[in-house]
Write an enzyme that holds these catalytic residues in place. Structure first.
Site, PDB file in Angstrom:
ATOM      1  N   GLY A 503     -11.119 -29.424   9.551  1.00 10.82           N
ATOM      2  CA  GLY A 503     -12.498 -29.357   9.990  1.00 10.82           C
ATOM      3  C   GLY A 503     -13.432 -30.252   9.207  1.00 10.82           C
ATOM      4  NE  ARG A 584     -16.993 -36.155  -4.458  1.00 10.96           N
ATOM      5  CZ  ARG A 584     -18.060 -36.910  -4.175  1.00 10.96           C
ATOM      6  NH1 ARG A 584     -17.973 -37.854  -3.235  1.00 10.96           N
ATOM      7  NH2 ARG A 584     -19.195 -36.739  -4.824  1.00 10.96           N
ATOM      8  CG  ASN A 587     -20.029 -25.852  -1.892  1.00 12.28           C
ATOM      9  OD1 ASN A 587     -19.865 -25.127  -2.872  1.00 12.28           O
ATOM     10  ND2 ASN A 587     -21.068 -25.710  -1.085  1.00 12.28           N
ATOM     11  CD  GLU A 661      -4.529 -24.040   8.095  1.00 14.47           C
ATOM     12  OE1 GLU A 661      -3.848 -23.665   9.041  1.00 14.47           O
ATOM     13  OE2 GLU A 661      -5.161 -25.097   8.086  1.00 14.47           O
TER      14      GLU A 661
END
Length: 709
Positions: A503, A584, A587, A661
């Site tokens: 996503g 990277r 958040n 996942e």
């Protein structure tokens, strides 16, 4: 946060968090409208057969019941791309729980009462729902889920195995597992002439709109699908489900807005499940634990509605440097509900079996389990030969061992005992592919100094809105509070679903490109902005889906500590640690939540989550949360997630890999390996429930030759 220097990579709290905790966030079943009706599905009561008669009169006689739809009177639909959506289109019953009717009423209670009053007769046929490795109808499919080849082979696996100093031939079993999102599958549909609006609990509105357009023979621009807030999915909402088709049909028949919210007891039969997998692993190694041969064979089931093959042998093609390698998938068509995606399909059950077998090999060779994995680190991807874009599994294993205190571990099983409690620790590796798909996005600079970014992302609780805003602010070079993000509206443009850990990589790539283009347009725009602002579009088709010369994967290492009660058989996980290399981290706050959530789900897979198919009744016996046990707070003690700094310029503009996942991949194996270390007993079937563990303990303690149960 007002600065821009750390906006991407900062631990920003989720933008919709306050709406969710205060109850102002509205989900698919909460979109009320004047005249809204409710509908309740009627599941078929035979395991295989056909409907021979329907008596709707008792239901229609009840107060508030508006209509009863069956295959006899439901609207005729065009053939769907996904056959599981062909509901109420014929008398055929392919499995128990297949929907045979739908009752529409003024209230949810009236609809439920009406559904109970519908009388349906059937002609039942013999059924088969039992999976075995030697099933006579097992076959090798053309491909497994995701388009992976069913079979791969390099070298001479059988010959290399026969000549190996150490040989292992073991079987593992993973039961069916079920997606149980907090919000059940639900849709609210409303027709305005030939214009259709649907609020659906879905992981991707573009896919829902495309399927509805196909089935109801409408242009896509006459359909709007919205999924503003979604209460989890774990893969089960990755494609349209029967709720949305039923809601649209009922709305068309009644001329009113209609909500269909699937009862939780229905979910195992109609929204997909993780298919059971039977694994056989044969490993050969030299005396130092270096693999000479690796064979992973998987047998699973699919339905007779459509073929879905859990790609559980695929991770073995990625993980270890075995010069001789064979992987194989076999599938058995049964009279069962159609399996589908569940968090980390393929990788999750496949890595449980592989990492358990690798632990057995470590025990057999006397090599430390962490060291054995390091010794088998490949230079390139074993299956394809392609170089890795980045691979820091060894660093994850070493950093995890340091944080966990692995060096203090006594490798001998049953070496830590305190009264009836045995303590053990285990390790397992993790991997998940880097996936990315084309996506469209638009960025607009507004006269008030703000920016509006529109991308049809779906936030299923992962923080997609927040991370997309961070990506936009970083690309625009502006403070985060100047960026507003609109998501989950099919009218925005095409976007892939929230799934496959793809996503953020997919949506974020398009957002980044749109904002970079907008920055260029603004640099060329003199004076104040017009009232409508200045906009720039991006479509990553041709870039995001371009073939890469690199093998792109995330990796990780799981460590677990357990205590096993020898009196009750109860297993408690006292510590879990995951260390990941996932590009990277955009958040840290939302990323840690995803890692910990996946690890906790793996804990449930290891200890509590179990589903069985009743061979006589032809249905899953664990159909609700009273019988299908997901972990509770008391089951989860200390769970820690960390990551290493990983720079990879061969992924996307953000340098990120998916994280939704990989947290579940390998975590169940780490728990199982820890139970073996604690008890000296190798359990090869999940979950490790008290009855299964206690039976193993009793058999382990029974003197040789003793009879009895």
């Amino acid at each position: 946060m007002t600065g821009t220097e750390t906006v991407l990579g900062a631990p920003v709290e989720r933008r919709e968090g306050r709406d969710k905790v205060t109850g102002s966030a509205r989900y698919a079943a909460e979109h009320d409208a004047p005249g809204r009706a409710h509908a309740w599905p009627v599941p078929a009561a035979v395991a295989r057969g056909r409907v021979t008669g329907v008596d709707t009169a008792p239901a229609l006689a009840l107060p508030g019941v508006l209509a009863v739809l069956t295959h006899e009177n439901a609207p005729r639909l065009a053939e769907p791309q996904d056959p599981v959506l062909a509901v109420l289109q014929g008398p055929r019953v392919p499995h128990r729980g297949w929907y045979a009717g739908l009752v529409v009423a003024e209230t949810l209670e009236a609809a439920r009462a009406g559904a109970a009053a519908v009388r349906i007769t059937y002609e039942a046929e013999d059924h088969d729902v039992t999976l075995t490795a030697a099933h006579p109808r097992a076959y090798v499919p053309e491909s497994a889920n995701g388009g992976f080849p069913s079979v791969t082979e390099h070298g001479d696996p059988d010959g290399a195995l026969a000549s190996s100093a150490a040989r292992l031939d073991v079987e593992y079993r993973v039961p069916p597992l079920h997606n149980h999102p907090m919000e059940p599958h639900a849709s609210t549909a409303h027709w305005d002439g030939e214009r259709l609006t649907v609020h659906s609990s879905s992981q991707g509105t573009s896919a829902v709109r495309a399927e509805l357009a196909r089935m109801f023979e409408l242009p896509e621009d006459r359909i709007t699908v919205l999924a503003e807030h979604v209460g989890g999915g774990f893969g089960s909402k990755g494609t349209p489900r029967p709720d949305v088709v039923l809601a649209v049909m009922a709305a068309r028949v009644t001329g009113r807005p209609v909500t269909v919210a699937l009862p939780r007891r229905h979910l195992p039969a109609v929204v997909g499940h993780r298919a059971p997998t039977l694994h056989r692993l044969r490993l050969g190694a030299d005396a130092d634990g270096r693999l000479t041969s690796l064979v992973h064979e998987v047998t699973t089931h699919t339905s007779r509605v459509k073929e879905f093959v859990e790609q559980a042998a695929v991770p073995a093609r990625v993980m270890y440097a075995a010069p001789a390698l064979r992987t194989l998938h076999r599938v058995v068509p049964l009279d069962v509900p159609t399996p589908s995606w569940m968090r980390a399909p393929g990788e999750c059950p496949g890595m449980y079996a592989l990492e358990s077998a690798v632990d057995e090999l470590a025990c057999a060779t006397g090599v430390d389990p962490v060291e054995l994995r390091i010794r088998n680190e490949p230079e390139n991807e074993p299956d394809s030969g392609r170089p890795f874009s980045s691979r820091h599994l060894v660093e994850c294993l070493r950093e995890g061992a340091r944080r966990f205190g692995w060096q203090e571990r006594d490798p001998r099983p049953r070496s830590r005992a305190a009264g009836p409690l045995l303590t053990g620790s285990g390790v397992a590796a993790a991997t998940y592919p880097v996936l990315v798909s084309p996506c469209a996005a638009r960025a607009r600079a507004l006269p008030d100094g703000g920016f509006l970014v529109r991308v049809n992302a779906t936030d299923i609780g992962t923080g997609a809105r927040t991370v997309c805003a961070q990506i936009a602010a970083d690309a625009l070079g502006v403070p985060l509070d100047r960026v507003r993000v609109d998501v989950a509206d099919s009218d925005i443009g095409y976007a892939p679903m929230a799934g496959g850990s793809a996503g953020t990589a997919s949506w974020g790539w398009a957002v980044h490109e749109a904002c970079v283009r907008l920055t260029g347009r603004l640099a060329e725009h003199p004076g104040p902005l017009p009232d409508e602002g200045v906009a720039a579009d991006a479509d990553t088709t041709g870039a995001a889906d371009a073939e890469s010369p690199f093998a792109r994967h995330a990796f990780g290492a799981h460590f677990a500590e357990v205590t096993v009660d020898t009196v009750t058989g109860e297993v408690r996980v006292t510590r879990m640690l995951g260390v990941f290399a996932a590009g990277r981290i955009l958040n840290p706050r939302t990323a840690r939540s995803q890692f910990v959530g996946g690890m906790t789900m793996g804990l449930g897979m290891a200890l509590t989550e179990d589903s069985t198919m009743d061979p006589a009744f032809g249905d899953f016996t664990e159909s609700d949360l009273a019988s299908y046990h997901v972990p509770a707070h008391a089951d989860v003690a200390a769970v820690e997630a960390h990551w290493i700094d990983e720079e990879d310029t061969r992924l996307n503009p953000m340098g990120s890999k998916g994280i939704g996942e990989i947290g579940i991949v390998g975590s169940a194996a780490a728990v199982g390996n820890a139970v073996h270390h604690a008890t000296g007993i190798r359990f090869r079937e999940l979950p490790l429930t008290p009855d299964r563990v206690l039976t193993g303990l009793l058999e382990h303690e029974r003197p040789a030759g003793m009879l009895g149960t």
